[in-house]
Design an enzyme around this catalytic site. Structure first.
Site, PDB file in Angstrom:
ATOM      1  N   LYS A 123      17.880  23.262  12.493  1.00 53.94           N
ATOM      2  CA  LYS A 123      18.013  24.148  14.133  1.00 53.94           C
ATOM      3  C   LYS A 123      16.448  25.309  13.938  1.00 53.94           C
ATOM      4  CE  LYS A 123      20.489  27.164  14.933  1.00 53.94           C
ATOM      5  NZ  LYS A 123      20.161  28.862  15.678  1.00 53.94           N
ATOM      6  N   ASN A 124      17.057  25.628  12.940  1.00 53.48           N
ATOM      7  CA  ASN A 124      15.657  26.548  12.703  1.00 53.48           C
ATOM      8  C   ASN A 124      14.660  26.411  12.033  1.00 53.48           C
ATOM      9  OD1 ASN A 124      17.783  28.560  13.550  1.00 53.48           O
ATOM     10  ND2 ASN A 124      18.263  29.039  11.577  1.00 53.48           N
ATOM     11  N   CYS A 127      21.669  41.327  19.449  1.00 52.08           N
ATOM     12  CA  CYS A 127      22.589  39.847  19.781  1.00 52.08           C
ATOM     13  C   CYS A 127      24.328  40.156  19.621  1.00 52.08           C
ATOM     14  CB  CYS A 127      21.820  38.164  20.105  1.00 52.08           C
ATOM     15  SG  CYS A 127      22.073  38.117  17.843  1.00 52.08           S
ATOM     16  N   ARG A 149      18.441  43.336  15.877  1.00 54.10           N
ATOM     17  CA  ARG A 149      17.267  42.439  15.108  1.00 54.10           C
ATOM     18  C   ARG A 149      15.885  42.498  16.408  1.00 54.10           C
ATOM     19  NH1 ARG A 149      19.781  36.645  16.496  1.00 54.10           N
ATOM     20  NH2 ARG A 149      18.568  35.779  14.135  1.00 54.10           N
ATOM     21  N   ASP A 176      24.055  33.175   6.687  1.00 59.13           N
ATOM     22  CA  ASP A 176      24.780  31.953   8.312  1.00 59.13           C
ATOM     23  C   ASP A 176      25.693  30.982   6.945  1.00 59.13           C
ATOM     24  OD1 ASP A 176      22.728  32.397   9.932  1.00 59.13           O
ATOM     25  OD2 ASP A 176      20.990  30.899   9.298  1.00 59.13           O
TER      26      ASP A 176
END
Ligand code: EPU
Length: 451
Positions: free
Chosen positions: A33-34, A127, A132, A320
């Site tokens: 994904k990243n 978030c 961030r 993660d």
């Protein structure tokens, strides 16, 4: 086939998971994904069309596509293949509605500035996992000659001078931020002269972005180390590029195999990307073997020891996978201490795991996990993507039924998670919130349904 569930379905659906079912068989790991999200932004650097393969079907990828379309770029998705044609970029302003939903959309600032000499991108804001900020991105762009003003929540960056090109610079990052390294590396590919990024992030996704840019003709060396040197070129050309496998998805499935004591296999994976996770697994008593260069088998045990984990920038233990690993340690023998150092608010899964019978105390950014003999299913809420993944992992080992709310997070980051788990034999289903039915057997050949 719908690639993910619509937002109204996400908010009213829950995942019911019946635990204690052993898993068996093989799971296919999707594209990262990243890496995919930043490579999509990187396609804006190319003045021709690009094809990107092995892209996971995720809500975030679709949002990134919407953002590119809003900039006037042609974006087409066919399964896991994206065709992006940024020959013409007609707008330099990213719409707030899209940036506010997806932090990765801030990545377009570097390519827009490099291509057009101007970019207007709303501040993405914080978030659930932390504030961030984007100060490192902004300072690096300023070092490359960009003027940056932040007005009414919008970052307005522009380059003056006849050719509107950024200038190469020597940049030291106070922290090896993944996003800032990626923003500055992309911006530098089309800058005049040489840029050096010191204390750069070394994550595999940064190296994947560099490889994508190199495939388009960029001159980059050192990506994957802490010093990246980029010699700017006037333009980049078409390419056909395939995204690396998702090491975080692989880590999550390793946790699912370990917690259910199941000998599952995973491929494709790049074992070097999993070193920190595998080392911690070995410490608690879990071995893995490579059956081929990209296929791994996990060899679980009945009892696990405790261990301590500190999340760090790569090659340290990935933030993660912190939450899913914590689920596993709830059932280990003894006390484990998990320290989250990357994000300031990434322990949202702790109260939910405690509701399932775990014994975890939080002190600052440390979680002290006292192993318990069993977990029991409960209604729980996922507060962010990896917290939700951790609750799924815990639910697979828990006695009885867990009902997970907050599926919009899972759908952002795990491609076909339910289907992949069902193929391994897990009992789970997505239902409307008030439904209390027993699991409906789903054929592994059927497309994922939005129940
Ligand atoms: N930071 C700053 N200033 C900046 C940039 C970052 O202070 O200008 C701080 C952040 O606030 C954070 C730390 O530096 O405390 C690390 O942030 P980093 O920039 O490295 O992370 P990111 O680029 O925002 C990416 C991934 C995250 C992953 C982190 C760390 C994407 C789209 N996101 O975020 O993925 O956790 O790197 O590896 O690439 C996820 O997939 O669930 C996820 C959150």
């Amino acid at each position: 086939m719908s690639n993910f569930h619509s937002s109204s379905e996400e908010s009213s659906s829950v995942l019911q998971i019946w635990g204690k079912t052993p898993l068996s068989g093989h799971v296919n790991i999707s594209g990262a994904k990243n890496a995919a999200l930043v490579v999509i932004a990187g396609a804006l650097l190319c003045s021709q069309d690009c094809r990107i393969r092995n892209v996971p079907l995720l809500a975030d990828v679709t949002r990134m596509g919407e953002l590119l379309s809003a900039l006037g770029v042609k974006f087409q998705q066919h399964g896991d293949v994206l065709d992006i044609d940024a020959t013409h970029i007609s707008h330099s302003k990213a719409p707030y509605e899209l940036v506010s939903q997806l932090r990765a959309s801030f990545f377009v600032i570097g390519p827009l500035l490099a291509r057009l000499g101007v970019a207007r991108v709303p501040l993405p804001g914080g978030c659930s996992i932390g504030a961030r900020p984007v100060d490192l991105h902004v300072r690096g762009l300023q070092a490359m000659g960009a003027n940056v003003q932040i007005d009414h929540g919008i970052v307005h960056a522009y380059v003056t001078g006849a050719n509107k090109r950024l200038k190469g610079a020597k940049i030291y990052l106070d922290y090896p931020s993944v996003g800032a390294t990626e923003t500055l590396m992309m911006a530098a590919t089309l800058a005049e002269g040489e840029t050096t990024i010191e204390n750069a992030a070394q994550e595999p996704e940064v190296a994947d972005l560099a490889n994508f840019c190199r495939a388009m003709g960029a001159k980059i060396r050192g990506a994957g180390t802490n010093t990246i040197v980029i010699s700017g070129v006037p333009s980049l050309h078409t390419t056909d590029y395939s995204i690396i496998p998702d090491r975080i998805e692989a880590g999550t499935f390793l946790m699912a195999g370990a917690i259910t004591r199941s000998e599952i296999t995973l491929s494709p994976i790049i074992p070097d990307h999993l070193t920190a996770i595998l080392s911690k697994m070995q410490e608690i008593g879990i071995r893995t073997v490579m059956e081929s260069p990209n296929r791994m088998r996990i060899l679980p045990k009945q009892r696990y020891r405790s261990t301590d984990i500190e999340t760090l920038p790569y090659p340290g233990f990935p933030t993660d996978v912190q939450a899913p690993f914590m689920s596993l340690l709830t059932l280990a023998e003894g006390d484990s201490v998990i320290s989250e150092t990357v994000f300031e608010n990434r322990l949202g899964h702790v109260p939910e795991l405690n509701r399932m019978g775990a014994d975890i105390r939080v002190k600052g950014n440390h979680a002290i996990v006292r192993g318990v003999p069993m977990l029991s299913g409960a209604p729980v809420v996922g507060t962010d993507l990896r917290a939700s993944a951790a609750l799924v992992v815990a639910a697979l080992a828990a006695e009885g039924k867990t009902t997970l709310q907050g599926l919009q997070h899972l759908d952002r980051g795990y491609e076909h998670l339910e289907l992949k788990l069902q193929k391994l034999g897990a009992k789970l289903q997505r239902v409307q919130e008030d439904t209390t039915t027993e699991p409906i057997p789903i054929s592994v050949d059927s497309p994922i349904s939005s129940t």
